[in-house]
Write a protein that holds these residues in place. Structure first.
Motif, PDB file in Angstrom:
ATOM      1  N   PRO A 110       0.818  -1.218   0.000  1.00 28.72           N
ATOM      2  CA  PRO A 110       0.000   0.000   0.000  1.00 28.72           C
ATOM      3  C   PRO A 110       0.851   1.267   0.000  1.00 28.72           C
ATOM      4  CG  PRO A 110      -0.735  -1.535   1.679  1.00 28.72           C
ATOM      5  CD  PRO A 110       0.575  -2.057   1.160  1.00 28.72           C
ATOM      6  N   GLU A 111       2.010   1.214   0.676  1.00 30.94           N
ATOM      7  CA  GLU A 111       2.875   2.388   0.750  1.00 30.94           C
ATOM      8  C   GLU A 111       4.339   1.952   0.642  1.00 30.94           C
ATOM      9  OE1 GLU A 111       0.057   5.081   3.745  1.00 30.94           O
ATOM     10  OE2 GLU A 111       2.115   4.609   4.265  1.00 30.94           O
ATOM     11  N   MET A 112       5.119   2.810   0.003  1.00 27.57           N
ATOM     12  CA  MET A 112       6.560   2.613  -0.093  1.00 27.57           C
ATOM     13  C   MET A 112       7.218   3.979   0.061  1.00 27.57           C
ATOM     14  SD  MET A 112       7.532  -0.594  -0.876  1.00 27.57           S
ATOM     15  CE  MET A 112       8.987  -0.523  -1.939  1.00 27.57           C
ATOM     16  N   SER A 113       8.447   3.967   0.574  1.00 30.16           N
ATOM     17  CA  SER A 113       9.214   5.209   0.629  1.00 30.16           C
ATOM     18  C   SER A 113      10.651   4.922   0.223  1.00 30.16           C
ATOM     19  CB  SER A 113       9.149   5.833   2.025  1.00 30.16           C
ATOM     20  OG  SER A 113       9.766   4.974   2.966  1.00 30.16           O
ATOM     21  N   VAL A 114      11.294   5.940  -0.305  1.00 29.45           N
ATOM     22  CA  VAL A 114      12.668   5.790  -0.785  1.00 29.45           C
ATOM     23  C   VAL A 114      13.385   7.117  -0.640  1.00 29.45           C
ATOM     24  CG1 VAL A 114      12.057   6.340  -3.171  1.00 29.45           C
ATOM     25  CG2 VAL A 114      14.073   4.926  -2.701  1.00 29.45           C
ATOM     26  N   GLN A 115      14.661   7.070  -0.439  1.00 29.29           N
ATOM     27  CA  GLN A 115      15.456   8.290  -0.399  1.00 29.29           C
ATOM     28  C   GLN A 115      15.680   8.799  -1.814  1.00 29.29           C
ATOM     29  OE1 GLN A 115      15.273   8.781   3.291  1.00 29.29           O
ATOM     30  NE2 GLN A 115      16.883  10.053   2.386  1.00 29.29           N
ATOM     31  N   GLU A 116      15.680  10.098  -1.939  1.00 33.67           N
ATOM     32  CA  GLU A 116      15.960  10.725  -3.222  1.00 33.67           C
ATOM     33  C   GLU A 116      17.272  10.181  -3.780  1.00 33.67           C
ATOM     34  OE1 GLU A 116      16.136  14.946  -2.837  1.00 33.67           O
ATOM     35  OE2 GLU A 116      15.981  15.321  -4.989  1.00 33.67           O
ATOM     36  N   ALA A 117      17.248   9.897  -5.096  1.00 34.21           N
ATOM     37  CA  ALA A 117      18.396   9.372  -5.846  1.00 34.21           C
ATOM     38  C   ALA A 117      18.590   7.859  -5.688  1.00 34.21           C
ATOM     39  CB  ALA A 117      19.701  10.080  -5.502  1.00 34.21           C
ATOM     40  N   GLU A 118      17.816   7.233  -4.802  1.00 33.47           N
ATOM     41  CA  GLU A 118      17.913   5.795  -4.649  1.00 33.47           C
ATOM     42  C   GLU A 118      16.973   5.101  -5.644  1.00 33.47           C
ATOM     43  OE1 GLU A 118      20.886   6.071  -2.396  1.00 33.47           O
ATOM     44  OE2 GLU A 118      19.977   4.061  -2.258  1.00 33.47           O
ATOM     45  N   THR A 119      17.012   3.774  -5.620  1.00 32.76           N
ATOM     46  CA  THR A 119      16.176   2.952  -6.492  1.00 32.76           C
ATOM     47  C   THR A 119      15.094   2.264  -5.681  1.00 32.76           C
ATOM     48  OG1 THR A 119      17.972   2.563  -8.079  1.00 32.76           O
ATOM     49  CG2 THR A 119      16.181   0.946  -8.031  1.00 32.76           C
ATOM     50  N   VAL A 120      13.906   2.188  -6.252  1.00 32.98           N
ATOM     51  CA  VAL A 120      12.785   1.535  -5.564  1.00 32.98           C
ATOM     52  C   VAL A 120      12.059   0.639  -6.557  1.00 32.98           C
ATOM     53  CG1 VAL A 120      11.184   3.432  -6.053  1.00 32.98           C
ATOM     54  CG2 VAL A 120      10.763   1.936  -4.094  1.00 32.98           C
ATOM     55  N   THR A 121      11.526  -0.462  -6.057  1.00 33.32           N
ATOM     56  CA  THR A 121      10.768  -1.398  -6.886  1.00 33.32           C
ATOM     57  C   THR A 121       9.373  -1.589  -6.317  1.00 33.32           C
ATOM     58  OG1 THR A 121      12.777  -2.568  -7.578  1.00 33.32           O
ATOM     59  CG2 THR A 121      10.683  -3.729  -7.823  1.00 33.32           C
ATOM     60  N   LEU A 122       8.375  -1.390  -7.163  1.00 34.55           N
ATOM     61  CA  LEU A 122       6.978  -1.581  -6.786  1.00 34.55           C
ATOM     62  C   LEU A 122       6.484  -2.903  -7.370  1.00 34.55           C
ATOM     63  CD1 LEU A 122       5.602   2.020  -7.477  1.00 34.55           C
ATOM     64  CD2 LEU A 122       6.841   1.149  -5.479  1.00 34.55           C
ATOM     65  N   SER A 123       5.759  -3.660  -6.577  1.00 36.39           N
ATOM     66  CA  SER A 123       5.341  -4.994  -6.981  1.00 36.39           C
ATOM     67  C   SER A 123       3.924  -5.016  -7.543  1.00 36.39           C
ATOM     68  CB  SER A 123       5.419  -5.945  -5.784  1.00 36.39           C
ATOM     69  OG  SER A 123       6.719  -6.010  -5.259  1.00 36.39           O
ATOM     70  N   CYS A 124       3.703  -5.945  -8.460  1.00 37.07           N
ATOM     71  CA  CYS A 124       2.376  -6.144  -9.035  1.00 37.07           C
ATOM     72  C   CYS A 124       2.271  -7.589  -9.493  1.00 37.07           C
ATOM     73  CB  CYS A 124       2.150  -5.202 -10.213  1.00 37.07           C
ATOM     74  SG  CYS A 124       0.618  -5.507 -11.139  1.00 37.07           S
ATOM     75  N   THR A 125       1.202  -8.240  -9.126  1.00 38.41           N
ATOM     76  CA  THR A 125       0.909  -9.568  -9.661  1.00 38.41           C
ATOM     77  C   THR A 125      -0.490  -9.550 -10.237  1.00 38.41           C
ATOM     78  OG1 THR A 125       0.110 -10.356  -7.514  1.00 38.41           O
ATOM     79  CG2 THR A 125       2.424 -10.776  -8.047  1.00 38.41           C
ATOM     80  N   TYR A 126      -0.745 -10.441 -11.155  1.00 37.99           N
ATOM     81  CA  TYR A 126      -2.046 -10.460 -11.811  1.00 37.99           C
ATOM     82  C   TYR A 126      -2.454 -11.905 -12.048  1.00 37.99           C
ATOM     83  CZ  TYR A 126       1.029 -11.107 -15.804  1.00 37.99           C
ATOM     84  OH  TYR A 126       2.006 -11.587 -16.655  1.00 37.99           O
ATOM     85  N   ASP A 127      -3.724 -12.064 -12.274  1.00 38.57           N
ATOM     86  CA  ASP A 127      -4.263 -13.396 -12.488  1.00 38.57           C
ATOM     87  C   ASP A 127      -5.036 -13.390 -13.805  1.00 38.57           C
ATOM     88  OD1 ASP A 127      -6.748 -15.529 -10.925  1.00 38.57           O
ATOM     89  OD2 ASP A 127      -5.002 -16.019 -12.146  1.00 38.57           O
ATOM     90  N   THR A 128      -4.641 -14.257 -14.725  1.00 37.41           N
ATOM     91  CA  THR A 128      -5.331 -14.364 -15.990  1.00 37.41           C
ATOM     92  C   THR A 128      -5.074 -15.732 -16.593  1.00 37.41           C
ATOM     93  OG1 THR A 128      -5.633 -13.348 -18.170  1.00 37.41           O
ATOM     94  CG2 THR A 128      -3.394 -13.403 -17.308  1.00 37.41           C
ATOM     95  N   SER A 129      -5.988 -16.174 -17.421  1.00 38.71           N
ATOM     96  CA  SER A 129      -5.805 -17.421 -18.153  1.00 38.71           C
ATOM     97  C   SER A 129      -5.471 -17.144 -19.620  1.00 38.71           C
ATOM     98  CB  SER A 129      -7.062 -18.279 -18.064  1.00 38.71           C
ATOM     99  OG  SER A 129      -8.180 -17.577 -18.574  1.00 38.71           O
ATOM    100  N   GLU A 130      -5.389 -15.852 -19.961  1.00 40.38           N
ATOM    101  CA  GLU A 130      -5.105 -15.458 -21.324  1.00 40.38           C
ATOM    102  C   GLU A 130      -3.604 -15.485 -21.587  1.00 40.38           C
ATOM    103  OE1 GLU A 130      -7.529 -14.808 -23.468  1.00 40.38           O
ATOM    104  OE2 GLU A 130      -9.039 -15.120 -21.913  1.00 40.38           O
ATOM    105  N   SER A 131      -3.243 -15.599 -22.866  1.00 42.11           N
ATOM    106  CA  SER A 131      -1.826 -15.574 -23.233  1.00 42.11           C
ATOM    107  C   SER A 131      -1.429 -14.259 -23.886  1.00 42.11           C
ATOM    108  CB  SER A 131      -1.502 -16.728 -24.184  1.00 42.11           C
ATOM    109  OG  SER A 131      -2.320 -16.649 -25.344  1.00 42.11           O
TER     110      SER A 131
END
Lengths: 114, 114
Positions: A9-30
């Motif tokens: 729901p929330e992330m924080s990072v220092q300026e000039a640093e790198t951050v990764t936001l996660s996402c997963t999904y569910d589908t039966s399509e290709s």
């Protein structure tokens, strides 16, 4: 039905640093599309980056890149050299190929610490 | 280039009053158009979409309706607003960029029903 999950729901990072936001999904399509949108305090939805599922190469747009893992149904966003202007809500979205509907996750609020 | 406009930007309406939100797109013809609603702190939910003049598809049953009287105009309406209609309403159009269908959003309308 397709679903998109953003587990941070929330992330924080220092300026000039790198951050990764996660996402997963569910589908039966290709064949489908994946997107990351940014929503700053103005609340306008701004396209950040997009990926076509049939492309194995990860999309990049300047400081923004994705890690697309089709088998794992994962689509994370990496922001390098974070800037104060990157502070916003970030939404992951899915669209089946040829479909009208964009399915959104619940969003991740990103804070940039100076 | 294409631009999308929404008005009004902000609206405060009493319960039971009518509603009309307008969306117009410039720089493209016969676009697919979409209305989304965003409740506070949540992702976007597709309400209606249109693939042409007079063609409206509804995604969820509700108190709202949509119309497309002109090629580049999309209107969201209600005869009697409910408290639950409060939210942020976004209009979008779908374009084909780099061979990939992508939705682009307008600035949105904040609706508060009292």
């Amino acid at each position: 039905a397709q679903t998109v999950t953003q587990s941070q729901p929330e992330m924080s990072v220092q300026e000039a640093e790198t951050v990764t936001l996660s996402c997963t999904y569910d589908t039966s399509e290709s064949d489908y599309y994946l997107f990351w949108y940014k929503q700053p305090p103005s609340r306008q939805m701004i396209l950040v980056i997009r990926q076509e599922a049939y492309k194995q190469q990860n999309a990049t747009e300047n400081r923004f890149s994705v890690n697309f893992q089709k088998a794992a149904k994962s689509f994370s966003l990496k922001i390098s050299d974070s800037q104060l202007g990157d502070a916003a809500m970030y939404f992951c979205a899915y669209s089946m190929w040829g479909a009208q509907k964009l399915v959104f996750g619940q969003g991740t609020r990103l804070t940039i610490n100076p | 280039s294409q631009t999308i406009h929404q008005w009004p930007a902000t609206l405060v309406q009493p319960v039971g009053s009518p509603l009309s939100l307008e969306c117009t797109v410039e720089g493209t013809s016969n676009p697919n158009l979409y209305w989304y609603r965003q409740a506070a702190g949540r992702g976007l939910q597709l309400l209606f979409y249109s693939v042409g003049i007079g063609q409206i598809s509804s995604e969820v049953p509700q108190n709202l309706s949509a119309s497309r009287p002109q090629d580049r105009q999309f209107i969201l309406s209600s005869k009697k607003l409910l408290l639950s209609d409060s939210g942020f309403y976004l209009c979008a159009w779908r374009g084909l960029a780099g061979g990939m269908e992508t939705q682009y959003f307008g600035p949105g309308t904040r609706l508060l029903v009292l």
